[in-house]
Design an enzyme around this catalytic site. Structure first.
Site, PDB file in Angstrom:
ATOM      1  N   LYS A 128      -1.761 -10.026   0.322  1.00 36.38           N
ATOM      2  CA  LYS A 128      -3.008 -10.267   1.048  1.00 36.38           C
ATOM      3  C   LYS A 128      -3.934 -11.126   0.216  1.00 36.38           C
ATOM      4  O   LYS A 128      -3.842 -11.144  -1.017  1.00 36.38           O
ATOM      5  CB  LYS A 128      -3.678  -8.950   1.439  1.00 36.38           C
ATOM      6  CG  LYS A 128      -4.120  -8.114   0.277  1.00 36.38           C
ATOM      7  CD  LYS A 128      -4.847  -6.860   0.759  1.00 36.38           C
ATOM      8  CE  LYS A 128      -5.021  -5.918  -0.411  1.00 36.38           C
ATOM      9  NZ  LYS A 128      -5.777  -4.730  -0.103  1.00 36.38           N
ATOM     10  N   SER A 187       0.798  -1.215   0.000  1.00 35.59           N
ATOM     11  CA  SER A 187       0.000   0.000   0.000  1.00 35.59           C
ATOM     12  C   SER A 187       0.836   1.272   0.000  1.00 35.59           C
ATOM     13  O   SER A 187       1.617   1.491  -0.911  1.00 35.59           O
ATOM     14  CB  SER A 187      -0.940  -0.041   1.199  1.00 35.59           C
ATOM     15  OG  SER A 187      -1.867   0.994   1.127  1.00 35.59           O
ATOM     16  N   HIS A 188       0.694   2.067   1.043  1.00 31.25           N
ATOM     17  CA  HIS A 188       1.333   3.376   1.103  1.00 31.25           C
ATOM     18  C   HIS A 188       2.776   3.303   1.607  1.00 31.25           C
ATOM     19  O   HIS A 188       3.442   4.321   1.703  1.00 31.25           O
ATOM     20  CB  HIS A 188       0.527   4.268   2.034  1.00 31.25           C
ATOM     21  CG  HIS A 188       0.288   3.607   3.354  1.00 31.25           C
ATOM     22  ND1 HIS A 188      -0.558   2.533   3.487  1.00 31.25           N
ATOM     23  CD2 HIS A 188       0.820   3.820   4.567  1.00 31.25           C
ATOM     24  CE1 HIS A 188      -0.539   2.125   4.739  1.00 31.25           C
ATOM     25  NE2 HIS A 188       0.287   2.881   5.419  1.00 31.25           N
ATOM     26  N   ASP A 211      -5.935   2.411  -3.462  1.00 29.73           N
ATOM     27  CA  ASP A 211      -7.189   2.346  -2.702  1.00 29.73           C
ATOM     28  C   ASP A 211      -7.427   3.562  -1.807  1.00 29.73           C
ATOM     29  O   ASP A 211      -8.517   3.742  -1.289  1.00 29.73           O
ATOM     30  CB  ASP A 211      -7.299   1.033  -1.910  1.00 29.73           C
ATOM     31  CG  ASP A 211      -6.175   0.828  -0.918  1.00 29.73           C
ATOM     32  OD1 ASP A 211      -5.248   1.663  -0.876  1.00 29.73           O
ATOM     33  OD2 ASP A 211      -6.219  -0.182  -0.193  1.00 29.73           O
ATOM     34  N   ARG A 212      -6.386   4.393  -1.616  1.00 33.44           N
ATOM     35  CA  ARG A 212      -6.592   5.593  -0.787  1.00 33.44           C
ATOM     36  C   ARG A 212      -6.797   6.822  -1.664  1.00 33.44           C
ATOM     37  O   ARG A 212      -6.381   6.833  -2.822  1.00 33.44           O
ATOM     38  CB  ARG A 212      -5.365   5.857   0.090  1.00 33.44           C
ATOM     39  CG  ARG A 212      -5.109   4.780   1.087  1.00 33.44           C
ATOM     40  CD  ARG A 212      -3.986   5.183   2.028  1.00 33.44           C
ATOM     41  NE  ARG A 212      -3.847   4.165   3.049  1.00 33.44           N
ATOM     42  CZ  ARG A 212      -3.311   4.346   4.239  1.00 33.44           C
ATOM     43  NH1 ARG A 212      -2.818   5.527   4.551  1.00 33.44           N
ATOM     44  NH2 ARG A 212      -3.240   3.374   5.105  1.00 33.44           N
ATOM     45  N   GLU A 256     -10.609   7.251   8.421  1.00 32.04           N
ATOM     46  CA  GLU A 256      -9.913   8.535   8.509  1.00 32.04           C
ATOM     47  C   GLU A 256      -8.588   8.512   7.750  1.00 32.04           C
ATOM     48  O   GLU A 256      -8.025   9.559   7.465  1.00 32.04           O
ATOM     49  CB  GLU A 256      -9.688   8.942   9.967  1.00 32.04           C
ATOM     50  CG  GLU A 256      -9.112   7.864  10.891  1.00 32.04           C
ATOM     51  CD  GLU A 256      -7.737   7.385  10.542  1.00 32.04           C
ATOM     52  OE1 GLU A 256      -6.900   8.237  10.196  1.00 32.04           O
ATOM     53  OE2 GLU A 256      -7.479   6.168  10.627  1.00 32.04           O
ATOM     54  N   ASP A 312      -2.743   6.250  -3.437  1.00 29.95           N
ATOM     55  CA  ASP A 312      -1.553   5.634  -2.832  1.00 29.95           C
ATOM     56  C   ASP A 312      -0.973   4.509  -3.689  1.00 29.95           C
ATOM     57  O   ASP A 312      -1.374   4.315  -4.838  1.00 29.95           O
ATOM     58  CB  ASP A 312      -1.876   5.127  -1.420  1.00 29.95           C
ATOM     59  CG  ASP A 312      -2.762   3.890  -1.436  1.00 29.95           C
ATOM     60  OD1 ASP A 312      -3.503   3.719  -2.413  1.00 29.95           O
ATOM     61  OD2 ASP A 312      -2.699   3.091  -0.486  1.00 29.95           O
ATOM     62  N   ASP A 363      -1.238   1.253  -3.930  1.00 28.91           N
ATOM     63  CA  ASP A 363      -2.116   0.252  -4.552  1.00 28.91           C
ATOM     64  C   ASP A 363      -3.454   0.831  -4.992  1.00 28.91           C
ATOM     65  O   ASP A 363      -4.376   0.078  -5.333  1.00 28.91           O
ATOM     66  CB  ASP A 363      -2.319  -0.941  -3.617  1.00 28.91           C
ATOM     67  CG  ASP A 363      -2.947  -0.564  -2.291  1.00 28.91           C
ATOM     68  OD1 ASP A 363      -2.767   0.595  -1.851  1.00 28.91           O
ATOM     69  OD2 ASP A 363      -3.628  -1.407  -1.678  1.00 28.91           O
ATOM     70  N   LYS A 403     -11.461  -0.370  -0.339  1.00 26.43           N
ATOM     71  CA  LYS A 403     -11.547   1.065  -0.525  1.00 26.43           C
ATOM     72  C   LYS A 403     -11.036   1.392  -1.925  1.00 26.43           C
ATOM     73  O   LYS A 403     -10.344   0.576  -2.542  1.00 26.43           O
ATOM     74  CB  LYS A 403     -10.833   1.828   0.575  1.00 26.43           C
ATOM     75  CG  LYS A 403      -9.405   1.447   0.835  1.00 26.43           C
ATOM     76  CD  LYS A 403      -8.972   2.191   2.095  1.00 26.43           C
ATOM     77  CE  LYS A 403      -7.491   2.078   2.312  1.00 26.43           C
ATOM     78  NZ  LYS A 403      -7.127   1.013   3.253  1.00 26.43           N
ATOM     79  N   ARG A 430      -0.633   5.604  17.033  1.00 27.81           N
ATOM     80  CA  ARG A 430      -1.495   6.633  16.450  1.00 27.81           C
ATOM     81  C   ARG A 430      -2.379   7.223  17.541  1.00 27.81           C
ATOM     82  O   ARG A 430      -2.969   6.485  18.332  1.00 27.81           O
ATOM     83  CB  ARG A 430      -2.387   6.050  15.356  1.00 27.81           C
ATOM     84  CG  ARG A 430      -1.629   5.323  14.245  1.00 27.81           C
ATOM     85  CD  ARG A 430      -2.493   5.225  12.981  1.00 27.81           C
ATOM     86  NE  ARG A 430      -1.995   4.248  12.036  1.00 27.81           N
ATOM     87  CZ  ARG A 430      -0.961   4.421  11.220  1.00 27.81           C
ATOM     88  NH1 ARG A 430      -0.260   5.543  11.266  1.00 27.81           N
ATOM     89  NH2 ARG A 430      -0.591   3.476  10.378  1.00 27.81           N
TER      90      ARG A 430
END
Ligand code: VG1
Ligand code: CO
Length: 543
Positions: free
Chosen positions: A126, A113-114, A281-282, A364, A277, A279, A376, A496
């Site tokens: 995944k 991902s990111h 999805d963001r 978020e 991002d 992949d 997403k 976080r």
């Protein structure tokens, strides 16, 4: 050419996190490391004689090698067919789309991902199930359990398959079909949005800038935004996917998408800016000199959904992850539709969407999507915004400010403390747990604690329970502090801290989030003893 059974020994660290297994490339390159995990996936699912697998990744370093290994293992494990994206490419939402469209058994998506890529960067894998969504916890737990006892894997011995030519070839008795990674996804987008209206907007002087961050969405943006919607070529930046993302961090936020941010805050800024991002999805959404927080973006899309053809019947319900702000809850309340609060990670939305309980979901962390897929979807969010803008014909900032005036504003911020020593991060979380007794009912200036707990989720569809999903401190005025440890990092621990305060008074909506949340930030630091325990004065990233 034959099927070989190879002896192997288990690795203790193959527990999937928030979104699959993520490790540094050198970890994945250890002997049999990738093979062990792939065999553990195959051993945890039922592969029927007609089963089809979808396979693709975000094109990062090690993507092509891993695809070859997985194809040969799929052939040795009894798949009838694999649909693989050309060049080994499929964005996460496109993989979800293809799994659903061709009713396959599931898919393997290669991405971290990111997270940065490259020889010393991150890699990930995944498994998605037949609904197109990330495997639920009971499946990822089974995969992990299997990885702990694995002693052998099966692989078909054969030369590498050509991935760059569309069409079918065979690998033993298995068919490998190299598919166009973009076409099915682009068609799905065209079925949801008013492309004619968006095209009219984009050719009427309304200027956009989309940053693919040298990640997977480049070819998708070219086909959809440029070719099908007529956006001029200069609207797109960093559209060539690179194995190391050009040395960048393919995370669409104010820190890492700085080139785009500079353009959107500069002189003569375009009307609309967006990024996605690694992949795909963001999404990050920007107006001219204006940042839309992901939590607000979800709320605005929910409030405007009926303007978009694919959602004109209205929404069945909405869902957000627990740390996401409650802005969408206010919209749901007014629309009189259900609103669900799930743990962090897209896998928790799947059941709700399959059961028809929700249409839109969001997190978020720059994640928004709907039941059109089970992941997403970055470009989907961009198109949704463009469709709303094509109807409203107002600046992004006006749309958001009007939204706040109607629903109130949920001030929101997230502080990330990256790469903390694991014991320190865990120490902070245990300290918070130990403080629940003292915190209950305590007052900090005007803030009085209403509740504190560790979020536990019971899935309303299958009753499964997920514990320990983040420490919440809720105050009587509706404001909130959340602490949780990231499950996607590959080095040390990331803590976080999520902060949220609701402000109904429109005369205070112009404040900056940091200003509006200053009291809560101070309380968060005080109760967690974060600075003393970690030695960190400042977070690594503030969003
Ligand atoms: C982060 C985000 C979470 C998101 C996950 C996967 O997880 O907080 O909301 O679902 O990344 O995103 P964590 O455990 O690090 O907080 V991505 O774009 O991998 O698909
Ligand atoms: Co992603």
């Amino acid at each position: 050419m034959s099927i070989r059974t190879i002896d192997t020994r288990s690795y203790s660290d193959q527990k999937p996190g928030t979104s699959g297994l993520r490790k540094k490339v050198p970890v994945f390159r250890q002997p049999h490391y990738l093979e062990n995990f792939v065999q553990s996936i195959f051993d945890s699912i039922t592969i029927t004689p007609e089963a089809t697998l979808v396979l693709g990744g975000d094109g990062r370093y090690y993507n092509r090698e891993a695809i070859q290994v997985i194809l040969k293992m799929a052939a040795a494990n009894g798949f009838a067919r694999v649909l693989v994206g050309q060049g080994g490419i499929l964005s996460t939402p496109a993989a979800s789309c293809v799994i659903r469209k061709y009713q396959t058994l599931g898919g393997i998506v290669l991405s971290a991902s990111h997270n940065p890529g490259g020889a010393d960067g991150d890699f990930g894998i995944k498994y998605n199930i037949d609904n197109g969504g990330p495997a639920p916890e009971k499946v990822t737990e089974a995969i992990y359990a299997r990885s702990q006892s694995i002693a052998q894997y099966r692989i078909f011995e054969a030369p590498d398959i050509a991935l760059d030519q569309l069409g079918a070839t065979s690998l033993g008795s298995m068919c490998v079909e190299v598919i166009d990674p973009v076409a099915d996804y682009a068609d799905l987008m065209e079925s949801l949005f008013d492309f004619a209206a968006i095209r009219a907007l984009l050719t009427s002087g309304f200027r956009i800038r989309f940053d693919a961050m040298h990640a997977v969405n480049g070819p998708y943006a070219r086909e959809i935004l440029q070719r099908r919607l007529g956006a001029p070529a200069e609207s797109l930046m960093n559209v060539v996917p690179l194995p190391d993302f050009g040395g960048g961090h393919p995370d669409p936020n104010l820190t890492y998408a700085h080139d785009l941010v500079e353009i959107m805050y500069g002189d003569d800024a375009p009307d609309f800016g967006a990024a996605s991002d690694g992949d795909g999805d963001r999404n990050m959404i920007l107006g001219r000199r204006f940042f839309v927080t992901p939590s607000d973006s979800l709320a605005v899309l929910a409030a405007n959904a009926t303007l978009v053809p694919g959602y004109k019947q209205g929404l069945a319900g909405v869902a957000r992850s627990m740390p996401t702000s409650a802005a969408v809850d206010r919209v749901a309340q007014q629309l009189d539709i259900p609103c669900f609060e799930t743990p962090t990670g897209w896998k928790f939305f799947g059941n709700l969407m399959d059961a028809g309980k929700v249409t839109l979901c969001g997190e978020e962390s720059f994640g928004t999507s709907s039941s059109h897929v089970r992941e997403k979807d970055g470009l989907w969010a961009v198109l949704f915004w463009l469709n709303v803008l094509a109807v409203q014909r107002q600046p992004v900032e006006n749309i958001v400010r009007t939204h706040w005036a109607r629903f109130g504003r949920n001030f929101y911020s997230r502080y990330d403390y990256e790469e903390l020593p694991t014991e320190i991060a865990q120490g902070i979380m245990s300290h918070l747990h130990d403080s629940f007794g003292q915190l209950a009912g305590a007052s900090f200036g005007e803030h009085r604690v209403l509740f504190c707990d560790d979020f536990c989720y019971t899935d309303p569809v299958d009753g499964s329970i997920s514990q320990g999903q983040g420490v919440r401190i809720g105050f009587t005025d509706g404001s909130r502090i959340v602490f949780r440890l990231s499950g996607t990092g590959t080095q040390g621990a990331t803590l976080r801290v999520y902060l949220e305060a609701y402000e109904p008074d429109a005369s205070r909506h112009h404040l900056g989030a940091q200003e509006a949340l200053a009291d809560l930030i101070a309380i968060a630091l005080q109760v967690s003893e974060l600075q003393a325990r970690s030695g960190r004065e400042q977070p690594t990233v503030i969003t």
